[in-house]
Design a protein around this motif. Structure first.
Motif, PDB file in Angstrom:
ATOM      1  N   ALA A   8       0.835  -1.202   0.000  1.00 21.39           N
ATOM      2  CA  ALA A   8       0.000   0.000   0.000  1.00 21.39           C
ATOM      3  C   ALA A   8       0.870   1.253   0.000  1.00 21.39           C
ATOM      4  O   ALA A   8       0.572   2.238  -0.670  1.00 21.39           O
ATOM      5  N   CYS A   9       1.981   1.213   0.763  1.00 15.76           N
ATOM      6  CA  CYS A   9       2.877   2.371   0.848  1.00 15.76           C
ATOM      7  C   CYS A   9       3.591   2.619  -0.474  1.00 15.76           C
ATOM      8  O   CYS A   9       3.969   3.744  -0.787  1.00 15.76           O
ATOM      9  N   ALA A  10       3.810   1.540  -1.246  1.00 13.68           N
ATOM     10  CA  ALA A  10       4.576   1.659  -2.484  1.00 13.68           C
ATOM     11  C   ALA A  10       3.738   2.156  -3.654  1.00 13.68           C
ATOM     12  O   ALA A  10       4.279   2.508  -4.702  1.00 13.68           O
ATOM     13  N   GLN A  11       2.424   2.200  -3.462  1.00 14.40           N
ATOM     14  CA  GLN A  11       1.561   2.622  -4.558  1.00 14.40           C
ATOM     15  C   GLN A  11       1.902   4.024  -5.027  1.00 14.40           C
ATOM     16  O   GLN A  11       2.087   4.930  -4.221  1.00 14.40           O
ATOM     17  N   GLY A  12       2.029   4.182  -6.332  1.00 13.91           N
ATOM     18  CA  GLY A  12       2.331   5.485  -6.899  1.00 13.91           C
ATOM     19  C   GLY A  12       3.800   5.854  -6.848  1.00 13.91           C
ATOM     20  O   GLY A  12       4.171   6.961  -7.199  1.00 13.91           O
ATOM     21  N   THR A  13       4.649   4.939  -6.371  1.00 15.02           N
ATOM     22  CA  THR A  13       6.094   5.180  -6.345  1.00 15.02           C
ATOM     23  C   THR A  13       6.760   4.211  -7.334  1.00 15.02           C
ATOM     24  O   THR A  13       6.118   3.275  -7.815  1.00 15.02           O
ATOM     25  N   PRO A  14       8.058   4.425  -7.622  1.00 16.76           N
ATOM     26  CA  PRO A  14       8.757   3.483  -8.523  1.00 16.76           C
ATOM     27  C   PRO A  14       8.850   2.076  -7.936  1.00 16.76           C
ATOM     28  O   PRO A  14       9.254   1.141  -8.618  1.00 16.76           O
ATOM     29  N   LEU A  15       8.459   1.953  -6.683  1.00 15.43           N
ATOM     30  CA  LEU A  15       8.529   0.650  -6.012  1.00 15.43           C
ATOM     31  C   LEU A  15       7.209  -0.111  -6.105  1.00 15.43           C
ATOM     32  O   LEU A  15       7.084  -1.210  -5.582  1.00 15.43           O
ATOM     33  N   GLU A  16       6.230   0.504  -6.741  1.00 13.98           N
ATOM     34  CA  GLU A  16       4.919  -0.134  -6.815  1.00 13.98           C
ATOM     35  C   GLU A  16       5.036  -1.503  -7.464  1.00 13.98           C
ATOM     36  O   GLU A  16       5.653  -1.657  -8.511  1.00 13.98           O
ATOM     37  N   GLY A  17       4.473  -2.500  -6.818  1.00  9.85           N
ATOM     38  CA  GLY A  17       4.488  -3.859  -7.362  1.00  9.85           C
ATOM     39  C   GLY A  17       5.763  -4.629  -7.074  1.00  9.85           C
ATOM     40  O   GLY A  17       5.864  -5.795  -7.424  1.00  9.85           O
ATOM     41  N   ALA A  18       6.739  -3.968  -6.445  1.00 10.61           N
ATOM     42  CA  ALA A  18       7.996  -4.661  -6.141  1.00 10.61           C
ATOM     43  C   ALA A  18       7.786  -5.647  -4.999  1.00 10.61           C
ATOM     44  O   ALA A  18       6.937  -5.450  -4.134  1.00 10.61           O
ATOM     45  N   ARG A  19       8.581  -6.677  -5.025  1.00  8.32           N
ATOM     46  CA  ARG A  19       8.525  -7.700  -3.984  1.00  8.32           C
ATOM     47  C   ARG A  19       9.480  -7.293  -2.865  1.00  8.32           C
ATOM     48  O   ARG A  19      10.625  -6.940  -3.117  1.00  8.32           O
ATOM     49  N   LEU A  20       9.005  -7.327  -1.646  1.00 10.13           N
ATOM     50  CA  LEU A  20       9.850  -6.964  -0.505  1.00 10.13           C
ATOM     51  C   LEU A  20      10.267  -8.228   0.241  1.00 10.13           C
ATOM     52  O   LEU A  20       9.429  -9.025   0.654  1.00 10.13           O
ATOM     53  N   SER A  21      11.585  -8.413   0.372  1.00 13.46           N
ATOM     54  CA  SER A  21      12.076  -9.528   1.175  1.00 13.46           C
ATOM     55  C   SER A  21      12.774  -8.965   2.402  1.00 13.46           C
ATOM     56  O   SER A  21      13.479  -7.965   2.322  1.00 13.46           O
ATOM     57  N   VAL A  22      12.574  -9.615   3.517  1.00 10.80           N
ATOM     58  CA  VAL A  22      13.199  -9.185   4.759  1.00 10.80           C
ATOM     59  C   VAL A  22      14.222 -10.238   5.184  1.00 10.80           C
ATOM     60  O   VAL A  22      13.911 -11.416   5.253  1.00 10.80           O
ATOM     61  N   VAL A  23      15.457  -9.785   5.405  1.00 11.53           N
ATOM     62  CA  VAL A  23      16.490 -10.670   5.932  1.00 11.53           C
ATOM     63  C   VAL A  23      16.643 -10.328   7.406  1.00 11.53           C
ATOM     64  O   VAL A  23      16.934  -9.191   7.764  1.00 11.53           O
ATOM     65  N   LEU A  24      16.418 -11.311   8.247  1.00 13.56           N
ATOM     66  CA  LEU A  24      16.506 -11.083   9.672  1.00 13.56           C
ATOM     67  C   LEU A  24      17.966 -11.220  10.129  1.00 13.56           C
ATOM     68  O   LEU A  24      18.616 -12.230   9.850  1.00 13.56           O
ATOM     69  N   VAL A  25      18.471 -10.177  10.783  1.00 13.48           N
ATOM     70  CA  VAL A  25      19.857 -10.187  11.256  1.00 13.48           C
ATOM     71  C   VAL A  25      19.846 -10.519  12.748  1.00 13.48           C
ATOM     72  O   VAL A  25      19.214  -9.811  13.529  1.00 13.48           O
ATOM     73  N   PRO A  26      20.518 -11.602  13.150  1.00 13.03           N
ATOM     74  CA  PRO A  26      20.508 -11.954  14.571  1.00 13.03           C
ATOM     75  C   PRO A  26      21.292 -10.934  15.400  1.00 13.03           C
ATOM     76  O   PRO A  26      22.192 -10.280  14.888  1.00 13.03           O
ATOM     77  N   GLY A  27      20.941 -10.832  16.664  1.00 13.13           N
ATOM     78  CA  GLY A  27      21.661  -9.933  17.555  1.00 13.13           C
ATOM     79  C   GLY A  27      22.976 -10.550  17.986  1.00 13.13           C
ATOM     80  O   GLY A  27      23.046 -11.738  18.280  1.00 13.13           O
ATOM     81  N   VAL A  28      24.032  -9.739  17.989  1.00 16.86           N
ATOM     82  CA  VAL A  28      25.329 -10.208  18.470  1.00 16.86           C
ATOM     83  C   VAL A  28      25.807  -9.240  19.542  1.00 16.86           C
ATOM     84  O   VAL A  28      25.850  -8.030  19.323  1.00 16.86           O
ATOM     85  N   GLY A  29      26.117  -9.789  20.697  1.00 19.82           N
ATOM     86  CA  GLY A  29      26.635  -8.975  21.795  1.00 19.82           C
ATOM     87  C   GLY A  29      28.077  -9.343  22.089  1.00 19.82           C
ATOM     88  O   GLY A  29      28.611 -10.307  21.543  1.00 19.82           O
ATOM     89  N   GLU A  30      28.688  -8.560  22.959  1.00 14.85           N
ATOM     90  CA  GLU A  30      30.099  -8.787  23.293  1.00 14.85           C
ATOM     91  C   GLU A  30      30.170  -9.266  24.743  1.00 14.85           C
ATOM     92  O   GLU A  30      29.922  -8.503  25.678  1.00 14.85           O
ATOM     93  N   CYS A  31      30.521 -10.542  24.916  1.00 14.60           N
ATOM     94  CA  CYS A  31      30.685 -11.089  26.261  1.00 14.60           C
ATOM     95  C   CYS A  31      32.126 -10.874  26.698  1.00 14.60           C
ATOM     96  O   CYS A  31      33.045 -11.102  25.920  1.00 14.60           O
ATOM     97  N   PRO A  32      32.341 -10.460  27.966  1.00 12.77           N
ATOM     98  CA  PRO A  32      33.722 -10.248  28.435  1.00 12.77           C
ATOM     99  C   PRO A  32      34.557 -11.520  28.361  1.00 12.77           C
ATOM    100  O   PRO A  32      35.777 -11.470  28.200  1.00 12.77           O
ATOM    101  N   THR A  33      33.916 -12.674  28.481  1.00 15.11           N
ATOM    102  CA  THR A  33      34.637 -13.950  28.471  1.00 15.11           C
ATOM    103  C   THR A  33      34.661 -14.590  27.087  1.00 15.11           C
ATOM    104  O   THR A  33      35.687 -15.097  26.636  1.00 15.11           O
ATOM    105  N   HIS A  34      33.523 -14.565  26.413  1.00 17.42           N
ATOM    106  CA  HIS A  34      33.380 -15.318  25.165  1.00 17.42           C
ATOM    107  C   HIS A  34      33.492 -14.472  23.902  1.00 17.42           C
ATOM    108  O   HIS A  34      33.389 -15.004  22.795  1.00 17.42           O
ATOM    109  N   GLY A  35      33.681 -13.173  24.068  1.00 21.58           N
ATOM    110  CA  GLY A  35      33.753 -12.331  22.876  1.00 21.58           C
ATOM    111  C   GLY A  35      32.387 -12.191  22.241  1.00 21.58           C
ATOM    112  O   GLY A  35      31.374 -12.266  22.930  1.00 21.58           O
ATOM    113  N   PRO A  36      32.359 -12.002  20.922  1.00 28.49           N
ATOM    114  CA  PRO A  36      31.071 -11.808  20.252  1.00 28.49           C
ATOM    115  C   PRO A  36      30.223 -13.079  20.326  1.00 28.49           C
ATOM    116  O   PRO A  36      30.704 -14.156  20.000  1.00 28.49           O
TER     117      PRO A  36
END
Ligand SMILES: [Zn+2]
Length: 120
Positions: free
Chosen positions: A50-78
């Motif tokens: 609905a948001c893409a209507q009337g824009t150059p993105l109209e009809g485009a397929r949206l894919s979402v890549v989920l990025v996992p969270g990475v933290g820094e442990c004092p002992t184990h690193g990332p």
């Protein structure tokens, strides 16, 4: 509608890229969404058409890549964090207040649509 405003800003960024490519249209785009961002991927893909209507993105397929969270442990690193356990090392439970990745929301890829062939 949190996700709708996110969809609109992604469309803004993508439209800008398309303009730089000579006003092309996009057939697909991929965004990277961190597991620790407050974005719900399903809500984003639902809001997008609905948001893409009337824009150059109209009809485009949206894919979402989920990025996992990475933290820094004092002992184990990332270490890869478990969203359900919070900002803690999954191995030893130490707090990992710094998020190295996982809060992003960014445009990853745009697939340009084939230019329409003109009748001659
Ligand atoms: Zn640890």
């Amino acid at each position: 509608m949190h996700e709708a405003s996110i969809a609109l800003s992604l469309i803004d960024v993508a439209s800008e890229v398309l303009r730089e490519n000579g006003g092309a249209r996009a057939s697909a785009l991929t965004v990277r969404v961190g597991a620790w961002s407050s974005v719900v991927p399903e809500a984003l893909t639902a809001a997008f058409p609905a948001c893409a209507q009337g824009t150059p993105l109209e009809g485009a397929r949206l894919s979402v890549v989920l990025v996992p969270g990475v933290g820094e442990c004092p002992t184990h690193g990332p270490v890869t964090l478990d969203v359900r356990r919070g900002l803690r090392c999954p191995a030893c439970g130490a707090p990992t207040p710094t998020l190295l990745q996982g809060d992003e929301l960014e445009l990853d890829e745009i697939e340009l649509a084939e230019p329409e062939l003109e009748d001659s």
